[in-house]
Motif scaffolding. Structure first.
Motif, PDB file in Angstrom:
ATOM      1  N   UNK A   1       5.292 -23.025   7.616  1.00 20.58           N
ATOM      2  CA  UNK A   1       5.647 -21.705   8.133  1.00 20.58           C
ATOM      3  C   UNK A   1       6.239 -20.801   7.072  1.00 20.58           C
ATOM      4  N   UNK A   2       6.925 -21.387   6.071  1.00 18.29           N
ATOM      5  CA  UNK A   2       7.595 -20.584   5.051  1.00 18.29           C
ATOM      6  C   UNK A   2       6.768 -20.423   3.782  1.00 18.29           C
ATOM      7  N   UNK A   3       5.664 -21.157   3.668  1.00 21.11           N
ATOM      8  CA  UNK A   3       4.804 -20.998   2.510  1.00 21.11           C
ATOM      9  C   UNK A   3       3.859 -19.823   2.718  1.00 21.11           C
ATOM     10  N   UNK A   4       3.121 -19.457   1.668  1.00 21.73           N
ATOM     11  CA  UNK A   4       2.342 -18.227   1.721  1.00 21.73           C
ATOM     12  C   UNK A   4       1.333 -18.195   2.858  1.00 21.73           C
ATOM     13  N   UNK A   5       0.569 -19.274   3.039  1.00 20.81           N
ATOM     14  CA  UNK A   5      -0.449 -19.230   4.088  1.00 20.81           C
ATOM     15  C   UNK A   5       0.189 -19.082   5.465  1.00 20.81           C
ATOM     16  N   UNK A   6       1.353 -19.717   5.663  1.00 16.38           N
ATOM     17  CA  UNK A   6       2.051 -19.568   6.938  1.00 16.38           C
ATOM     18  C   UNK A   6       2.543 -18.155   7.165  1.00 16.38           C
ATOM     19  N   UNK A   7       3.071 -17.532   6.119  1.00 17.31           N
ATOM     20  CA  UNK A   7       3.526 -16.144   6.235  1.00 17.31           C
ATOM     21  C   UNK A   7       2.362 -15.197   6.500  1.00 17.31           C
ATOM     22  N   UNK A   8       1.226 -15.453   5.839  1.00 21.97           N
ATOM     23  CA  UNK A   8       0.038 -14.619   6.062  1.00 21.97           C
ATOM     24  C   UNK A   8      -0.426 -14.754   7.511  1.00 21.97           C
TER      25      UNK A   8
ATOM     26  N   UNK B   1     -13.363 -12.211  14.549  1.00 18.50           N
ATOM     27  CA  UNK B   1     -12.501 -13.367  14.788  1.00 18.50           C
ATOM     28  C   UNK B   1     -11.329 -12.990  15.686  1.00 18.50           C
ATOM     29  N   UNK B   2     -10.757 -11.820  15.460  1.00 16.98           N
ATOM     30  CA  UNK B   2      -9.648 -11.346  16.289  1.00 16.98           C
ATOM     31  C   UNK B   2     -10.110 -11.165  17.734  1.00 16.98           C
ATOM     32  N   UNK B   3     -11.288 -10.572  17.889  1.00 14.21           N
ATOM     33  CA  UNK B   3     -11.836 -10.373  19.231  1.00 14.21           C
ATOM     34  C   UNK B   3     -12.092 -11.698  19.921  1.00 14.21           C
ATOM     35  N   UNK B   4     -12.605 -12.682  19.160  1.00 10.97           N
ATOM     36  CA  UNK B   4     -12.872 -14.003  19.718  1.00 10.97           C
ATOM     37  C   UNK B   4     -11.584 -14.669  20.174  1.00 10.97           C
ATOM     38  N   UNK B   5     -10.524 -14.563  19.381  1.00 10.74           N
ATOM     39  CA  UNK B   5      -9.259 -15.180  19.755  1.00 10.74           C
ATOM     40  C   UNK B   5      -8.669 -14.523  20.991  1.00 10.74           C
ATOM     41  N   UNK B   6      -8.762 -13.213  21.055  1.00 13.94           N
ATOM     42  CA  UNK B   6      -8.188 -12.502  22.204  1.00 13.94           C
ATOM     43  C   UNK B   6      -8.966 -12.776  23.494  1.00 13.94           C
ATOM     44  N   UNK B   7     -10.226 -13.145  23.361  1.00 12.24           N
ATOM     45  CA  UNK B   7     -11.018 -13.448  24.556  1.00 12.24           C
ATOM     46  C   UNK B   7     -10.601 -14.770  25.185  1.00 12.24           C
ATOM     47  N   UNK B   8      -9.995 -15.640  24.382  1.00 13.48           N
ATOM     48  CA  UNK B   8      -9.502 -16.928  24.895  1.00 13.48           C
ATOM     49  C   UNK B   8      -8.230 -17.275  24.150  1.00 13.48           C
ATOM     50  N   UNK B   9      -7.107 -16.632  24.508  1.00  9.44           N
ATOM     51  CA  UNK B   9      -5.852 -16.828  23.773  1.00  9.44           C
ATOM     52  C   UNK B   9      -5.450 -18.294  23.660  1.00  9.44           C
ATOM     53  N   UNK B  10      -5.043 -18.670  22.450  1.00  6.54           N
ATOM     54  CA  UNK B  10      -4.598 -20.031  22.215  1.00  6.54           C
ATOM     55  C   UNK B  10      -5.708 -21.029  21.973  1.00  6.54           C
ATOM     56  N   UNK B  11      -6.954 -20.567  21.924  1.00  4.31           N
ATOM     57  CA  UNK B  11      -8.083 -21.495  21.764  1.00  4.31           C
ATOM     58  C   UNK B  11      -8.412 -21.782  20.307  1.00  4.31           C
ATOM     59  N   UNK B  12      -7.911 -20.980  19.375  1.00  2.00           N
ATOM     60  CA  UNK B  12      -8.226 -21.153  17.959  1.00  2.00           C
ATOM     61  C   UNK B  12      -6.995 -21.620  17.196  1.00  2.00           C
ATOM     62  N   UNK B  13      -7.164 -22.698  16.439  1.00  2.00           N
ATOM     63  CA  UNK B  13      -6.083 -23.229  15.617  1.00  2.00           C
ATOM     64  C   UNK B  13      -6.269 -22.796  14.172  1.00  2.00           C
ATOM     65  N   UNK B  14      -5.154 -22.533  13.500  1.00  2.00           N
ATOM     66  CA  UNK B  14      -5.185 -22.054  12.115  1.00  2.00           C
ATOM     67  C   UNK B  14      -4.306 -22.969  11.263  1.00  2.00           C
ATOM     68  N   UNK B  15      -4.914 -23.621  10.283  1.00  2.00           N
ATOM     69  CA  UNK B  15      -4.182 -24.552   9.420  1.00  2.00           C
ATOM     70  C   UNK B  15      -3.442 -23.795   8.333  1.00  2.00           C
ATOM     71  N   UNK B  16      -2.151 -24.112   8.168  1.00  2.00           N
ATOM     72  CA  UNK B  16      -1.328 -23.494   7.134  1.00  2.00           C
ATOM     73  C   UNK B  16      -0.573 -24.586   6.389  1.00  2.00           C
ATOM     74  N   UNK B  17       0.015 -24.235   5.250  1.00  3.38           N
ATOM     75  CA  UNK B  17       0.753 -25.231   4.469  1.00  3.38           C
ATOM     76  C   UNK B  17       2.250 -25.170   4.741  1.00  3.38           C
TER      77      UNK B  17
ATOM     78  N   UNK C   1       0.802 -26.781  10.822  1.00  2.00           N
ATOM     79  CA  UNK C   1       1.231 -27.040   9.436  1.00  2.00           C
ATOM     80  C   UNK C   1       0.642 -28.333   8.892  1.00  2.00           C
ATOM     81  N   UNK C   2       0.213 -28.292   7.639  1.00  3.84           N
ATOM     82  CA  UNK C   2      -0.324 -29.469   6.946  1.00  3.84           C
ATOM     83  C   UNK C   2       0.466 -29.685   5.668  1.00  3.84           C
ATOM     84  N   UNK C   3       0.675 -30.952   5.346  1.00  2.99           N
ATOM     85  CA  UNK C   3       1.392 -31.274   4.114  1.00  2.99           C
ATOM     86  C   UNK C   3       0.539 -31.095   2.879  1.00  2.99           C
ATOM     87  N   UNK C   4      -0.770 -31.315   3.023  1.00  2.00           N
ATOM     88  CA  UNK C   4      -1.655 -31.211   1.870  1.00  2.00           C
ATOM     89  C   UNK C   4      -2.853 -30.327   2.180  1.00  2.00           C
ATOM     90  N   UNK C   5      -3.338 -29.665   1.152  1.00  2.00           N
ATOM     91  CA  UNK C   5      -4.528 -28.831   1.273  1.00  2.00           C
ATOM     92  C   UNK C   5      -5.733 -29.671   1.667  1.00  2.00           C
TER      93      UNK C   5
END
Length: 303
Positions: A196-203, A178-194, A219-223
Motif C-alpha cells: 500500500x505504501x510502495x509506488x504501485x500501491x499509491x498509484x 477498464x474503468x467502465x468494466x470495473x464500474x459495471x461490476x464493482x469489486x470484480x477486478x483485482x489489482x496486484x501491487x507491491x 499486496x504481493x511481496x515479490x514482483x
C-alpha cells in the motif's frame, strides 16, 4: 569516508563520464546472454561507471575489502536486477567484490534503516528506491531514519516508468474501458501491487480515488508472484515498472493499457511510445517515475 559527495557533484561526475540516466531496467525473463549489450543492459552497466566516477578522488586505494550494497527489496524485483548488473561491473572495475544483500520488508524500511546505522566507512551502500527516500516520509508518521540527514547521494543510475498491465482475457484495451468494466461490476477486478505504501500501491489508490473505481488491491511481496498471478488470471490487473513488464508484453502473456508517468506528463515512456500519456486518460494524479540510486550513510563529521 571522510569526504562527502553532494548530489549535484555526483550527477555532474556521471555526466562527465558520458553517462546519462537510463530510461528502464533489464528485461525480465530473458537471460543475460540473450540481452544485446548495445541496448538497455549496456546503459545500466555504464551507470556503474558513473558511480565509479562520482567517488572521491582521494580514495584511489579504495576498496581494500568487499563492499556491501543493500537492496531494500526482494531478489528479482526491478531494483535488485539493476543493482546486480551494476555491481557486476563495479567488481570487475575495482578488482574487489561488490556483494548485493537483499534486506526487504516494511516498505523498504528494513534495508534502509540498516544502512543508516551502518559504519560510515565507504563499505556499505544502499541501492535506494524512490519509496525509501521520497514517499516513505509522507506515508509513515515516523521513520527510523532521516532520508536527508542520514545519507549521501552518490549517483543517479536509472529511471523507470510504471505500466498498467492486464491479463489478455480482460475485455478492455484502454484505461477508460477498464474503468467502465470495473464500474459495471464493482469489486470484480483485482489489482496486484507491491504494498500500500510502495509506488504501485499509491498509484492504484490514486486511480481508485480519481476515477471513482473500486479495484481490489492485493499486496504481493515479490514482483515475480504478482506477474505470475496476472498471467494465470488469478488477478486481472497489475502495475509494474516498464523494465519488468517489457518481456511479458512482447511475449503476449500480458497486455499493457498505458504507461503511468510523472503527473505533468512531461516525460514520455520511450519503451512504449505509441501509448497515450496518463494525463490524457484523465488520471493525471496517478503518475510516477521510480529512480534507484546508490547512497552512503552520512559520516560522523555531521556531529
Amino acid at each position: 569516508m571522510s569526504s562527502q559527495t553532494k548530489p549535484d557533484r555526483a550527477i555532474a561526475a556521471a555526466d562527465g563520464c558520458g553517462v546519462r540516466t537510463t530510461k528502464n531496467g533489464p528485461q525480465s525473463g530473458i537471460s543475460r546472454e540473450e540481452r544485446p549489450m548495445s541496448g538497455l543492459s549496456r546503459r545500466l552497466l555504464l551507470a556503474g561507471v558513473a558511480l565509479c566516477c562520482s567517488l572521491p578522488a582521494f580514495a584511489q586505494s579504495w576498496p581494500q575489502r568487499p563492499v556491501t550494497v543493500v537492496v531494500p527489496q526482494p531478489a528479482g524485483n526491478s531494483p535488485d536486477v539493476m543493482c546486480r548488473l551494476i555491481t557486476e561491473k563495479l567488481s570487475r572495475t575495482f578488482g574487489q567484490q561488490f556483494v548485493v544483500e537483499n534486506r526487504p520488508g516494511a516498505a523498504n524500511l528494513v534495508g534502509t534503516q540498516a544502512v543508516a546505522r551502518a559504519a560510515p566507512d565507504g563499505y556499505t551502500f544502499l541501492f535506494a528506491t524512490s519509496a525509501a527516500l521520497v514517499t516513505n516520509p509522507y506515508t509513515f508518521k515516523k521513520l527510523p531514519y532521516d532520508p536527508v540527514k542520514d545519507f549521501i547521494p552518490v549517483a543517479m543510475v536509472a529511471k523507470s516508468n510504471h505500466v498498467l498491465l492486464v491479463n489478455p482475457e480482460v475485455k478492455a484495451n484502454t484505461l477508460p474501458e477498464l474503468i467502465k468494466l470495473e464500474k459495471s461490476a464493482p469489486g470484480s477486478l483485482s489489482l496486484a501491487v507491491d504494498g500500500a505504501r510502495n509506488l504501485s500501491g499509491l498509484i492504484a489508490q490514486a486511480i481508485n480515488k480519481s476515477a471513482g473505481t473500486g479495484f481490489v488491491l492485493i499486496p504481493y511481496n515479490t514482483t515475480t508472484n504478482a506477474v505470475q498471478d496476472a498471467i494465470s488470471g488469478r488477478i486481472q490487473v497489475t502495475i509494474q515498472s516498464a523494465s519488468i513488464a517489457e518481456a511479458f508484453i512482447k511475449a503476449g502473456t500480458l497486455r499493457y493499457l498505458l504507461p503511468l508517468q510523472v503527473p505533468n506528463g512531461s516525460t514520455p515512456c520511450r519503451t512504449f511510445p505509441r501509448l497515450r500519456r496518463c494525463c490524457k486518460a484523465s488520471i493525471s494524479r496517478a503518475g510516477s517515475c521510480s529512480w534507484p540510486r546508490p547512497v552512503l550513510p552520512l559520516t560522523s563529521s555531521r556531529n
